[in-house]
Design a protein around this motif. Structure first.
Motif, PDB file in Angstrom:
ATOM      1  N   VAL A 141     -10.693  12.301   4.662  1.00  0.00           N
ATOM      2  CA  VAL A 141      -9.986  11.490   3.656  1.00  0.00           C
ATOM      3  C   VAL A 141      -8.784  10.791   4.285  1.00  0.00           C
ATOM      4  N   MET A 142      -7.971  11.545   5.016  1.00  0.00           N
ATOM      5  CA  MET A 142      -6.820  10.936   5.667  1.00  0.00           C
ATOM      6  C   MET A 142      -7.267   9.919   6.717  1.00  0.00           C
ATOM      7  N   ALA A 143      -8.299  10.262   7.479  1.00  0.00           N
ATOM      8  CA  ALA A 143      -8.780   9.343   8.504  1.00  0.00           C
ATOM      9  C   ALA A 143      -9.262   8.035   7.883  1.00  0.00           C
ATOM     10  N   TRP A 144      -9.997   8.128   6.780  1.00  0.00           N
ATOM     11  CA  TRP A 144     -10.457   6.929   6.082  1.00  0.00           C
ATOM     12  C   TRP A 144      -9.261   6.101   5.620  1.00  0.00           C
ATOM     13  N   SER A 145      -8.232   6.779   5.109  1.00  0.00           N
ATOM     14  CA  SER A 145      -7.044   6.083   4.630  1.00  0.00           C
ATOM     15  C   SER A 145      -6.346   5.339   5.755  1.00  0.00           C
ATOM     16  N   LEU A 146      -6.311   5.956   6.940  1.00  0.00           N
ATOM     17  CA  LEU A 146      -5.643   5.332   8.075  1.00  0.00           C
ATOM     18  C   LEU A 146      -6.461   4.202   8.681  1.00  0.00           C
ATOM     19  N   LEU A 147      -7.779   4.348   8.659  1.00  0.00           N
ATOM     20  CA  LEU A 147      -8.638   3.379   9.348  1.00  0.00           C
ATOM     21  C   LEU A 147      -9.128   2.225   8.481  1.00  0.00           C
ATOM     22  N   ALA A 148      -9.466   2.509   7.228  1.00  0.00           N
ATOM     23  CA  ALA A 148     -10.226   1.491   6.498  1.00  0.00           C
ATOM     24  C   ALA A 148      -9.927   1.336   5.015  1.00  0.00           C
ATOM     25  N   GLU A 149      -9.222   2.250   4.403  1.00  0.00           N
ATOM     26  CA  GLU A 149      -8.990   2.123   2.958  1.00  0.00           C
ATOM     27  C   GLU A 149      -8.228   0.826   2.657  1.00  0.00           C
ATOM     28  N   PRO A 150      -8.654   0.079   1.648  1.00  0.00           N
ATOM     29  CA  PRO A 150      -7.887  -1.115   1.256  1.00  0.00           C
ATOM     30  C   PRO A 150      -6.452  -0.724   0.887  1.00  0.00           C
ATOM     31  N   VAL A 151      -5.479  -1.400   1.488  1.00  0.00           N
ATOM     32  CA  VAL A 151      -4.078  -1.039   1.278  1.00  0.00           C
ATOM     33  C   VAL A 151      -3.235  -2.296   1.074  1.00  0.00           C
ATOM     34  N   ASP A 152      -1.990  -2.089   0.684  1.00  0.00           N
ATOM     35  CA  ASP A 152      -1.054  -3.186   0.484  1.00  0.00           C
ATOM     36  C   ASP A 152      -0.653  -3.803   1.829  1.00  0.00           C
ATOM     37  N   PRO A 153      -0.167  -5.036   1.814  1.00  0.00           N
ATOM     38  CA  PRO A 153       0.185  -5.723   3.063  1.00  0.00           C
ATOM     39  C   PRO A 153       1.141  -4.957   3.970  1.00  0.00           C
ATOM     40  N   LYS A 154       2.135  -4.290   3.409  1.00  0.00           N
ATOM     41  CA  LYS A 154       3.086  -3.551   4.251  1.00  0.00           C
ATOM     42  C   LYS A 154       2.400  -2.408   4.988  1.00  0.00           C
ATOM     43  N   VAL A 155       1.463  -1.774   4.311  1.00  0.00           N
ATOM     44  CA  VAL A 155       0.725  -0.681   4.945  1.00  0.00           C
ATOM     45  C   VAL A 155      -0.247  -1.244   5.973  1.00  0.00           C
ATOM     46  N   GLU A 156      -0.828  -2.393   5.674  1.00  0.00           N
ATOM     47  CA  GLU A 156      -1.742  -3.038   6.619  1.00  0.00           C
ATOM     48  C   GLU A 156      -0.997  -3.401   7.905  1.00  0.00           C
ATOM     49  N   SER A 160      10.095   0.196  -2.950  1.00  0.00           N
ATOM     50  CA  SER A 160       8.849  -0.027  -3.667  1.00  0.00           C
ATOM     51  C   SER A 160       7.832   1.043  -3.293  1.00  0.00           C
ATOM     52  N   ARG A 161       6.753   1.084  -4.033  1.00  0.00           N
ATOM     53  CA  ARG A 161       5.653   1.984  -3.705  1.00  0.00           C
ATOM     54  C   ARG A 161       5.112   1.674  -2.318  1.00  0.00           C
ATOM     55  N   GLU A 162       5.048   0.379  -1.992  1.00  0.00           N
ATOM     56  CA  GLU A 162       4.534  -0.035  -0.686  1.00  0.00           C
ATOM     57  C   GLU A 162       5.406   0.506   0.457  1.00  0.00           C
ATOM     58  N   PHE A 193       4.566   4.173   0.840  1.00  0.00           N
ATOM     59  CA  PHE A 193       3.270   4.335   1.491  1.00  0.00           C
ATOM     60  C   PHE A 193       3.342   3.990   2.977  1.00  0.00           C
ATOM     61  N   ALA A 194       4.101   2.957   3.310  1.00  0.00           N
ATOM     62  CA  ALA A 194       4.233   2.569   4.716  1.00  0.00           C
ATOM     63  C   ALA A 194       4.899   3.686   5.517  1.00  0.00           C
ATOM     64  N   GLU A 195       5.881   4.339   4.923  1.00  0.00           N
ATOM     65  CA  GLU A 195       6.546   5.451   5.600  1.00  0.00           C
ATOM     66  C   GLU A 195       5.577   6.610   5.831  1.00  0.00           C
ATOM     67  N   VAL A 196       4.788   6.929   4.816  1.00  0.00           N
ATOM     68  CA  VAL A 196       3.812   8.014   4.950  1.00  0.00           C
ATOM     69  C   VAL A 196       2.744   7.640   5.974  1.00  0.00           C
TER      70      VAL A 196
END
Length: 206
Positions: free
Chosen positions: A108-123, A58-60, A63-66
Motif C-alpha cells: 500500500v505504501m509502495a503504491w502510494s509512493l510510486l503510482a497513486e494519483p496525488v496532488d501537484p505538491k506531492v507529485e 494545506s492538506r497538500e 501529505f508532501a511532508e509525509v
C-alpha cells in the motif's frame, strides 16, 4: 507586553505536529493518501481539524511532508544496500532487490509512493524521489565502469532507465486490485525484475 511563547508551549506544539505526521503516515500505510482524510487524521491525533492547519498550510503540504519522510526511509535502505561489499554490479543488484522486496512487503505504501494519483505538491516530491534513486544508481554505475564490471555507457541515462524499469514493473502487482495477492510467491517477480535490469545494464545474460 508582547506575547512570548513558553518552552512548554513550544514542546506541546511540536508534539502535536509530530502526532499529526505519525497519524497521517499510519493512514497512508493502511489505505494510501486517498484514505488520509483530515477529519480522520485529527481524530487519531486527538487534535481539532483547525490545529492541523495551524501546523500545515494545506492538506497538500501535510501529505508532501509525509511523502518526504516515507521516501527518506526507502532511500536510506537502498543506500545501505549500495554500500554492501562487492563490486558495483553486485551492489546494484542488492539495491534493486532491496527496493523490490520492500515494495512487495509494504504494497500500500509502495503504491502510494510510486503510482497513486496525488496532488501537484506531492507529485513534485515523487519526481524528487525518483531523481534521488537515479543519482544513487548513476554514481554506482560510474564506479562499475571504472572497475570494469559494467560496460562503458551513459551512466545518467542508464540510471534513469533502471528507475523507470523497476517502478513500472511493480505498478501492476502493487495496485489496489492486486495487493491481496502479494505474498512470498512474488519472489520470481523480484528475480525477473533484477534479471532484466542487470542484463540491460551489463549486457550479460544472467
Amino acid at each position: 507586553m508582547a506575547y512570548r511563547e513558553t518552552e512548554k508551549m513550544r514542546k506541546r506544539k511540536a508534539e502535536a505536529r509530530q502526532r499529526i505526521i505519525d497519524c497521517t503516515y499510519e493512514c497512508v500505510t493502511e489505505g494510501g493518501f486517498r484514505s488520509a482524510r483530515i477529519t480522520r487524521i485529527a481524530g487519531l491525533a486527538e487534535v481539532a481539524t483547525g490545529t492541523i492547519y495551524r501546523h500545515f498550510e494545506s492538506r497538500e503540504d501535510l501529505f508532501a511532508e509525509v511523502f518526504r519522510l516515507a521516501t527518506e526511509k526507502e532511500i536510506t535502505k537502498v543506500t545501505e544496500a549500495l554500500n554492501t561489499p562487492g563490486n558495483a554490479a553486485e551492489r546494484l543488484e542488492a539495491a534493486l532487490r532491496q527496493f523490490s522486496e520492500r515494495a512487495l512487503r509494504g504494497p500500500v505504501m509502495a503504491w502510494s509512493l510510486l503510482a497513486e494519483p496525488v496532488d501537484p505538491k506531492v507529485e513534485e516530491e515523487r519526481l524528487a524521489y525518483r531523481k534521488a534513486y537515479a543519482d544513487l544508481f548513476e554514481k554506482t554505475i560510474r564506479h562499475g565502469i571504472e572497475e570494469g564490471c559494467i560496460p562503458e555507457q551513459n551512466a545518467r541515462q542508464s540510471s534513469t532507465c533502471l528507475v523507470g524499469a523497476i517502478a513500472e514493473s511493480l505498478v501492476g502487482p502493487l495496485s489496489p486490485t492486486h495487493t491481496n495477492q502479494t505474498t512470498n510467491k512474488n519472489d520470481p517477480l523480484v528475480d525477473a525484475i533484477i534479471r532484466f535490469c542487470m542484463q540491460g545494464l551489463t549486457g550479460t545474460r544472467r
